[in-house]
Every structure is written in structure tokens, then in C-alpha cells.
Motif scaffolding. Structure first.
Motif, PDB file in Angstrom:
ATOM      1  N   ILE A  36       6.320  -2.987  -7.357  1.00 59.69           N
ATOM      2  CA  ILE A  36       4.883  -3.158  -6.745  1.00 59.69           C
ATOM      3  C   ILE A  36       4.843  -4.339  -6.138  1.00 59.69           C
ATOM      4  CG2 ILE A  36       2.450  -3.042  -7.321  1.00 59.69           C
ATOM      5  CD1 ILE A  36       3.302  -1.467  -9.954  1.00 59.69           C
ATOM      6  N   ALA A  37       4.087  -4.397  -4.652  1.00 62.11           N
ATOM      7  CA  ALA A  37       3.944  -5.401  -4.225  1.00 62.11           C
ATOM      8  C   ALA A  37       2.778  -5.946  -4.340  1.00 62.11           C
ATOM      9  CB  ALA A  37       3.962  -5.314  -2.776  1.00 62.11           C
ATOM     10  N   ILE A  38       2.631  -7.078  -5.178  1.00 65.93           N
ATOM     11  CA  ILE A  38       1.528  -7.729  -5.720  1.00 65.93           C
ATOM     12  C   ILE A  38       0.715  -8.227  -4.615  1.00 65.93           C
ATOM     13  CG2 ILE A  38       0.057  -9.299  -7.177  1.00 65.93           C
ATOM     14  CD1 ILE A  38       1.129  -7.434  -8.941  1.00 65.93           C
ATOM     15  N   PRO A  39      -0.511  -8.176  -4.147  1.00 65.16           N
ATOM     16  CA  PRO A  39      -1.168  -8.506  -3.043  1.00 65.16           C
ATOM     17  C   PRO A  39      -1.266 -10.241  -3.168  1.00 65.16           C
ATOM     18  CG  PRO A  39      -2.806  -7.439  -4.295  1.00 65.16           C
ATOM     19  CD  PRO A  39      -1.531  -7.154  -4.906  1.00 65.16           C
ATOM     20  N   ASP A  45      10.832   1.817  -7.005  1.00 62.74           N
ATOM     21  CA  ASP A  45      10.512   0.551  -6.103  1.00 62.74           C
ATOM     22  C   ASP A  45       9.444  -0.252  -6.889  1.00 62.74           C
ATOM     23  OD1 ASP A  45       8.791   3.077  -4.186  1.00 62.74           O
ATOM     24  OD2 ASP A  45       8.368   2.014  -6.037  1.00 62.74           O
ATOM     25  N   LYS A  52      -0.469   1.537  -9.961  1.00 62.58           N
ATOM     26  CA  LYS A  52      -0.336   0.795  -8.884  1.00 62.58           C
ATOM     27  C   LYS A  52      -1.525   0.208  -8.312  1.00 62.58           C
ATOM     28  CE  LYS A  52       3.928   1.655  -6.298  1.00 62.58           C
ATOM     29  NZ  LYS A  52       4.923   2.568  -5.473  1.00 62.58           N
ATOM     30  N   THR A  82      -2.703  -3.813  -7.893  1.00 60.27           N
ATOM     31  CA  THR A  82      -2.861  -4.349  -6.550  1.00 60.27           C
ATOM     32  C   THR A  82      -4.276  -4.399  -6.072  1.00 60.27           C
ATOM     33  OG1 THR A  82      -2.638  -2.134  -5.722  1.00 60.27           O
ATOM     34  CG2 THR A  82      -0.514  -3.437  -5.735  1.00 60.27           C
ATOM     35  N   ILE A 106      -2.859 -13.232  -4.077  1.00 62.21           N
ATOM     36  CA  ILE A 106      -3.806 -13.672  -5.017  1.00 62.21           C
ATOM     37  C   ILE A 106      -4.246 -15.201  -4.797  1.00 62.21           C
ATOM     38  CG2 ILE A 106      -4.355 -14.135  -7.489  1.00 62.21           C
ATOM     39  CD1 ILE A 106      -2.284 -12.269  -8.312  1.00 62.21           C
TER      40      ILE A 106
END
Lengths: 167, 484
Positions: free
Chosen positions: B4-7, B2, A135, A139, B9
Motif C-alpha cells: 500500500i502506498a501511504i500518501p 502489492d 487500503k 491511505t 503525511i
């Protein structure tokens, strides 16, 4: 009990890494290095980082050490003849001792206050260490992760440029 | 499971780096199909790539954009340094082709490697996370190790590559250890968050872990910018490396090291300013003095310029120690003018040199000024600028560095700096004495000037004289790029 185990593993790691640099036969040095890597992997397990431990064993103690041993064989490196000058040894020991005293001072005099992160053992056992690393790699550390690919490419190109027989 | 929330970019932030990397990779492929006599065209292609990257950077001036969850930023500071890197890379590429042909190691891989090194430098200048800075530094260093040893048939070049590699790997260890300790003390690798954590929790010099981290990181950076007492590798590597790469190495990576160093110290650790400024004070004095005094004794001109580049790192550290706006603007201005004067000087050295790195002693320049009047004058301009004599840009740069130190109250530091600068005039003038007042011992071959060389020298002369005569515009740019 845990402290005792840590001390034993740490002592073996230090002794083995000393043997890496003091052994005259390169193969013995390489074997000591493998032992050091295994000790480090054990320390990772004790820090509840099983993924790091596995990577340490598979990549370092496995793949990279096989390469090192191959290189030693291919280059046919002989045992090192003669001793190094005592001059360098003296300098090395004195600088090392100085650093040791400084570290000791640091540990005794300072408040080694630090931050407690969000990841603890409960979280690791619930979510899993591998997933946590994955993760944060994709990220927070996405860009450094991608830069690594450029770094590897440069290293490959460099190795070919410097060592290929005929270009 | 769940997702992954990619930030967010923001590709626009890394667009210059991406373009340059893609050009470098394309050149690697094209290189396979190019005949050995035509490798020079790869140089022109890479210069086209550099110009494209420059064009992307200019519209971004004045804005400050972050991206990749705060691991990279494109602000004026980064853009100013990136322009320096790109200029030094382009100028070095202009003088590479002919040199490689002469030395018989005409391999096209040198151009992609220079571009990759430039990408690494750009990442160092705009990285706002210790990880980004570290990886940028590694991309730069690995390319430089190869570039230093690029002339595989020359034993000195092999030595330079190996020596740089071993010592560089060692110094990387220091840097990484420092970063690890800083991470341990603050719990983050993001530069802005380190600063806010320190400010919020009142961590300061009492936390020796943070201080140790700062010292170890400084050691790593001081190695990269060749500051004494971490300069031992410099003369051997600069002498052994192919001369165009020496020119590149003495400018770009030094600027990149200072850029990352400045961001870490000025943005992340301003709370430790009393500690790091006293550390840098000692480093600056040592670096200037050791560099200048050793340069006095050098017979080989490449070694002389290597020690002089150590001394120049010392002058820049003076501005750094001041840590104020004037000093920092001085660093930026000086790095820019240093790029032009140093690469220009190395270009002349390549022209005078012969195969196998011959003709690189100071005494070989006897009579050079009369045989090649135009080149002689150009060389004199570069040497005057290096010595810091007006109207060259080197003078203005030094003036701002030292006045920054005086403003911050480091009178003695400025005095030592000026004394050093005066001592350095001796060894620069010595070359000129040989050029104009000594009889040549052997006949000069007529130097063959290629258009690329003329262009490089022209850019260098303009780059030294214009900021020297009209410093206002460039200083304004530098002041806008200051981190504070």
C-alpha cells in the motif's frame, strides 16, 4: 428474483424497526433490533459488501446487543406503563408523512444522477472487499481513522466520569 | 501482494491538534496522582498546553498547507477560528476551578475533557473532508455531553447532559444523512473535489439529491449552532450545565459549527448558493426573532443569556446569508468579540452565584452595581457589547455583519436584524436597571476574587474594548482569513 428478495428483506427490516419503538417490553425491543441488524447485514451482502455484513453481525448484532440486554437486565427496566400522549403521536405521524411525500417527490421529479465509483463487483471478487476497505482506511482516510481513537477515548473517560460511584 | 502506498503525511498540519491531545492525555494520567484539593493546578497545566498550541499556530499564519491526502488543511480561516477556540477554552478553564470547589464536584477530568472538546473544534475548523468534519464534531459533542452533565449531584445538570445527548445524537443523524446524500451525488467526501465535480459536471439545483444533502447538513449544523427552529435544547442545557461550561459551550462550539458550516457551504457548495442563501435567510430571521422575543420574558439570567446566544447565532447567520467577503469577515470578527463578551458575562454570573446554582435570577442583581463597583462596570461593558452599543466590539461586529447583508442586496434582512438588535437592548438594560436602580433585597456576600478570575475578567474587558475602539487591525486579520 433479486428485487423480490430485496423487498422481502427490506419489509422485514422496516417492520422490525417499527417493533423496536412500539414494543412495551424492552427485551422484545432489543430482540427486534437484532432482527433489524440481521436484515441490514443481508442488504450489505446484496450490495456485495461482505466485510460490512460480517462486521454488522459480529459488532452490532453480537457485541453491542449483548451489552444492551445486559443493561436492561442490570437496570431492571420494567415494561412501560400507560400510553404516550396521542398529541405527540399525531405530530410524529404528520411530520413523517410529510417527509414521505417529500422523498417521493424527490424520487419522481429528480434525475438521481450519480457517479459510478471505481469499485465494482469484478474488482471486489478479484481483490477482496476487506483489502479494499483496509487500503482506503490507511491511505485516504488515515486521519479520520486516527481521530476515531480520540473519540473512543473521550467516550470512555466520559462514561467513567458520569457513572463511577466514587471519584 | 502489492504494497500500500501511504500518501504523504504532513504532520505539521495537525501539530496543534496533536500537542493539545497529548497534553489532555497527560493530564488524565497526572489527575490520578493529584489530591482533590489541588485539582486546580491541572487547570494551570492545561492553560500552559493551550498557550503552547497558540504559539505553534501563530507562525503558521499566512500559509496554507494541506495534509493527509486532502482531509485537513491549515489556512488562515482555520487558524483564526482555532485561536478563538483556544481563547475561549483558556478563559473557561480560568473560571472553572473555583466554581467546581463551590459546587463540590471538584474532579480533574473536566480539564482533559475541555481540551478534547477543543481538539474536536479545531478539527472541525480545518477539516476539508466531510469525514474529518464529522468526526471532529463527534469528538466535540461527546465531550460536551459529559461536560453538560458534569455536576453529577445536581439534578438539573443531569437533565442537561441527557437532553443534550439525546437531541445531539438525533441531529448527528441528520448531518450524517446529508453527508451520505452529498457523497452519493458527487462520489467524494473531499470538499474541494465536491466543488470541482459540481463545476465540471454542471450538477446544480436540478439534482435534488444534492439539494437534499445540503438541506440535511444545514439542519445538522443549525442544531449545533442553536439556530431556530432547532434551538429547543439550548435554554435547558445552558441553564442546567455548570456555568463555566455554559460559557464555553455558548462560544467555542458555536464558532466551530459556523466554521464547518462555512467551509461546507462556501467552498464545497457555492453552486447551490441561491438555494442555501434563501434557506439561511429564513433561519436567520427566525433565529434572531425567536431568541430575542423569548429572552424578553426570562427571569433566570442563565436562561436569558441562553436565548441571547440564540439571537447572536441569528446575527451571524445574517452575515452568512450574504455570503460575501464583508459578511464572512464580519462572522470571524463577531465570533472573536462574542467569545470575550459572553465568557466575561458568565464569569460575573459565577461570581454572584451561590452553591446549588442559587442567586441566578435577574432580581438577585439588585444593588450589585454599588456593592461591587468594579465588577459592576465590567458587567455593564459586557452587556453593552452584547447589546451592540459602541464603543464595544459587539457594535463593530454587528455593523459588519449587517453591511455585508446590505452589500449582497438583503436590505430587509439587515432591517430585521437592526430591529432585533434594538429589541435586545431592553433585556440587557433590565439587568443594569436592577444593578443600579433597585434596592438589594438581601445582603451581598463579599465576592472572593481569585487571581484566575481577575485575569479572565481582564482579558475579557480588553478583548471587548480594544477591538471596539481600534477595529482596524482585527478586521484586517479577519479579512485575511476569509475563505474567498
Amino acid at each position: 428474483m433479486e428485487t423480490l428478495f430485496f423487498l422481502i428483506v427490506a419489509a422485514i427490516a422496516v417492520i422490525c424497526s417499527l417493533m423496536v419503538v412500539t414494543n412495551k417490553n424492552p427485551i422484545n425491543s432489543a430482540l427486534s433490533l437484532i432482527m433489524t441488524f440481521f436484515c441490514l447485514a443481508t442488504l450489505y451482502v446484496m450490495l456485495e459488501a461482505p466485510f460490512m455484513a460480517a462486521i454488522q453481525v459480529i459488532v452490532y448484532a453480537g457485541a453491542i446487543m449483548v451489552l444492551i440486554v445486559f443493561v436492561i437486565m442490570l437496570l431492571n427496566i420494567k415494561s412501560e406503563a400507560g400510553r404516550r400522549t396521542s398529541h405527540a403521536l399525531f405530530m410524529g405521524i404528520s411530520v413523517g408523512l410529510l417527509l414521505l411525500v417529500q422523498t417521493w417527490y424527490l424520487l419522481v421529479k429528480s434525475s438521481l444522477s450519480s457517479v459510478r465509483g471505481t469499485v465494482d463487483s469484478a474488482m471486489i471478487s478479484k481483490v477482496g472487499h476487506t483489502e479494499l476497505i483496509g487500503k482506503s482506511l490507511f491511505t485516504d482516510f488515515l486521519l479520520p481513522f486516527e481521530i476515531t481513537s480520540i473519540l473512543l477515548l473521550v467516550a470512555i473517560v466520559g462514561a467513567v466520569v458520569l457513572s463511577k460511584k466514587k471519584l | 501482494m502489492d504494497t500500500i502506498a501511504i500518501p504523504a503525511i504532513n504532520l505539521a498540519v495537525i501539530a496543534p491538534e496533536v500537542v493539545l491531545s497529548v497534553v489532555a492525555m497527560a493530564l488524565l494520567l497526572i489527575n490520578v496522582f493529584v489530591k482533590s484539593e489541588q485539582k486546580g493546578y491541572l487547570g494551570y497545566l492545561s492553560i500552559a498546553g493551550i498557550l503552547g498550541t497558540l504559539l505553534m499556530l501563530i507562525p503558521a499564519w499566512g500559509s496554507s498547507v494541506e495534509g493527509f491526502s486532502g482531509t485537513i488543511i491549515q489556512d488562515n480561516f482555520a487558524i483564526f477560528f482555532k485561536v478563538i477556540f483556544l481563547i475561549s477554552a483558556a478563559m473557561s478553564i480560568l473560571i472553572t476551578d473555583k466554581y467546581l470547589e463551590r459546587e463540590g464536584c471538584n474532579q480533574g477530568e473536566i480539564y482533559p475533557l475541555i481540551l478534547f472538546a477543543t481538539v474536536g473544534m479545531m478539527l472541525m475548523a480545518s477539516g476539508t473532508d466531510l469525514m474529518t468534519i464529522f468526526l471532529g464534531l463527534e469528538v466535540l459533542s461527546v465531550s460536551l455531553y459529559v461536560l453538560a452533565g458534569f455536576n453529577r449531584n445536581n439534578i438539573k445538570s443531569n437533565e442537561a447532559g441527557l437532553k443534550y445527548f439525546l437531541l445531539g445524537a438525533f441531529s448527528t443523524g441528520f448531518l450524517l444523512y446529508g453527508m451520505a446524500l452529498t457523497y452519493g451525488a458527487t462520489g467524494t467526501t473531499k470538499i474541494a473535489k465536491i466543488a470541482s465535480y459540481i463545476a465540471m459536471n454542471g450538477v446544480s439545483s436540478s439534482n435534488l439529491m444534492l439539494v437534499a444533502g445540503m438541506i440535511l447538513m444545514s439542519t445538522g449544523f443549525a442544531f449545533k449552532v442553536a439556530a431556530a427552529p432547532f434551538h429547543m435544547w439550548t435554554p435547558d442545557v445552558y441553564e442546567g450545565a455548570p456555568t463555566p461550561m455554559t460559557a464555553f459551550m455558548s462560544v467555542g462550539p458555536k464558532a466551530a459549527g459556523f466554521a464547518a458550516f462555512a467551509r461546507v457551504l462556501l467552498v464545497a457548495l457555492p453552486a447551490l448558493k441561491p438555494e442555501w442563501s434563501s434557506l439561511l435567510w429564513v433561519l436567520a430571521v427566525l433565529t434572531m426573532t425567536v431568541g430575542n422575543i423569548t429572552a424578553l420574558y426570562q427571569q433566570n439570567i442563565k436562561r436569558m443569556l441562553a436565548y441571547s446566544s440564540i439571537a447572536h447565532a441569528g446575527y451571524i447567520l445574517v452575515g452568512f446569508t450574504a455570503g460575501n467577503a464583508v459578511g464572512t469577515a464580519g462572522i470571524l470578527f463577531y465570533m472573536l468579540s462574542y467569545a470575550f463578551m459572553n465568557i466575561g458575562a458568565f464569569a460575573i454570573i459565577i461570581l454572584v452565584g451561590k452553591k446549588g446554582e442559587e442567586n441566578s435570577n435577574v432580581s438577585d442583581y439588585a444593588g450589585f452595581g454599588y456593592r461591587h463597583p468594579v465588577l459592576g462596570i465590567a458587567f455593564c461593558i459586557f452587556l453593552f457589547s452584547l447589546a451592540g452599543i459602541p464603543p464595544a466590539a459587539g457594535f463593530i461586529g454587528k455593523f459588519y455583519l449587517f453591511s455585508g447583508a446590505i452589500q449582497a442586496g438583503y436590505i430587509w434582512l439587515a432591517v430585521i436584524g437592526v430591529l432585533n438588535s434594538a429589541a435586545s437592548v431592553y433585556y440587557y438594560l433590565r439587568v443594569m436597571v436592577f444593578m443600579y436602580f433597585k434596592e438589594p433585597t438581601e445582603d451581598f456576600e463579599w465576592v472572593k476574587l481569585t487571581p484566575a478570575f481577575v485575569l479572565c475578567l481582564l482579558i475579557a474587558v480588553i478583548g471587548v474594548l480594544v477591538p471596539g475602539v481600534l477595529p482596524g487591525l482585527f478586521l484586517e486579520l479577519a479579512q485575511k482569513a476569509v475563505l474567498m
